[in-house]
Design an enzyme around this catalytic site. Structure first.
Site, PDB file in Angstrom:
ATOM      1  N   ASN A 100       0.715  -1.313  -0.134  1.00  0.00           N
ATOM      2  CA  ASN A 100      -0.098   0.212  -0.036  1.00  0.00           C
ATOM      3  C   ASN A 100       0.852   1.161  -0.005  1.00  0.00           C
ATOM      4  O   ASN A 100       0.625   2.218  -0.482  1.00  0.00           O
ATOM      5  CB  ASN A 100      -0.598   0.240   1.233  1.00  0.00           C
ATOM      6  CG  ASN A 100      -1.976  -0.813   1.043  1.00  0.00           C
ATOM      7  OD1 ASN A 100      -2.864  -0.794   0.236  1.00  0.00           O
ATOM      8  ND2 ASN A 100      -2.079  -2.094   1.843  1.00  0.00           N
ATOM      9  N   ASP A 143       0.271 -10.711   0.037  1.00  0.00           N
ATOM     10  CA  ASP A 143       1.669 -10.559   0.837  1.00  0.00           C
ATOM     11  C   ASP A 143       1.686 -11.528   2.133  1.00  0.00           C
ATOM     12  O   ASP A 143       2.739 -11.909   2.153  1.00  0.00           O
ATOM     13  CB  ASP A 143       1.770  -9.113   1.025  1.00  0.00           C
ATOM     14  CG  ASP A 143       0.402  -8.489   2.021  1.00  0.00           C
ATOM     15  OD1 ASP A 143      -0.508  -9.096   1.942  1.00  0.00           O
ATOM     16  OD2 ASP A 143       0.648  -7.500   2.582  1.00  0.00           O
TER      17      ASP A 143
END
Length: 257
Positions: A9, A109
């Site tokens: 992000n 992830d």
């Protein structure tokens, strides 16, 4: 050579592997909107700066939690490197058994971190990734993803502290010498860092207690994780390149023999 991309992000972290060796790594911001040409030129520039010949890149694998940029990013790889990247997702061969209620909701992830920690360090283990969000994932001895906890990352907490208050300044996130702060900046640092150490220790201990699993190792990664890992004995290993290593391992599991 293998190019791996961890699309988070906040940052996109790129790594170059020659066999098992990570020979170069670099970062670029995620939030800046880019076209495929901008991504391509940036990636090629980073590779050239590290003296990596683009023609030596034989394959690309990526994991992303930011779907909005993937069209441009994948097209940049195809256009500038002449390779079609593998994207870690549902159906990717990882060796980790997802036994949660909805496995598709688990971020790529987290899966990549679990693969790396389990393959390198063995289970059972808790994998902590101190990223934009901090994630705590419980992996069993046989490689099953049993549970996950998600909390706001340290930087999110810090941003909230100085953006939602009128007089508190933006500060460097670091552990002060003492929790007994004497002025504003160290008092903020003490609250952020010591508070996060406390959160980490409690979540780890509560996870071990409720799971009833003995002999759990705790492996940490993520940008600000080193600050926490150095300040608590509940974390045994801090591995800053865990996600990049996981992408390489998944590529090896997926490639045609």
């Amino acid at each position: 050579m293998l190019l791996v991309l961890d699309v988070g992000n906040t940052n996109i972290t790129l790594g170059i592997f020659r066999e098992e060796e990570l020979v170069a790594s670099f970062r670029m911001t995620t939030k800046t909107p880019r076209t495929s040409d901008e991504y391509g030129l940036t990636i090629c520039g980073l590779l050239n700066n590290r003296k990596v010949d683009i023609s030596d890149i034989e394959a690309v694998i990526m994991a992303s939690v930011v779907p909005g940029i993937m069209h441009s990013l994948k097209n940049s790889i195809i256009k500038y490197l002449g390779l079609t990247p593998i994207e870690v997702g549902a159906g990717t061969k990882t060796g980790i058994k997802m036994v949660t209620a909805n496995p598709k909701e688990i971020g790529a992830d987290r899966v990549v971190d679990a693969v790396a920690a389990y393959d390198i360090y063995g289970g059972p283990l808790i994998v902590i990734d101190f990223g934009t969000a901090t994630t705590y994932d419980l992996i069993s001895e046989d490689g099953s993803f049993l549970a996950g906890i998600t909390s706001p990352g340290i930087r999110i907490c810090a941003d909230a502290l100085w953006n939602e208050t009128a007089k508190l300044p933006e500060i460097e996130i670091k552990k002060p010498a003492s929790i007994l702060a004497k002025e504003t900046i160290t008092s903020m640092q003490a609250g952020l860092v010591y508070g996060y150490i406390g959160q980490t220790e409690y979540i780890v201990k509560k996870t071990i207690e409720e799971s009833g699993i003995q002999g759990i190792k705790v492996i940490a990664t993520g940008g600000l994780g080193k600050i926490i890992a150095e300040a608590t004995d509940v974390i045994q290993i801090y591995d800053p390149n865990l996600t990049l290593k996981g992408l390489r391992l998944i590529y090896n599991k997926c490639k045609v023999k």
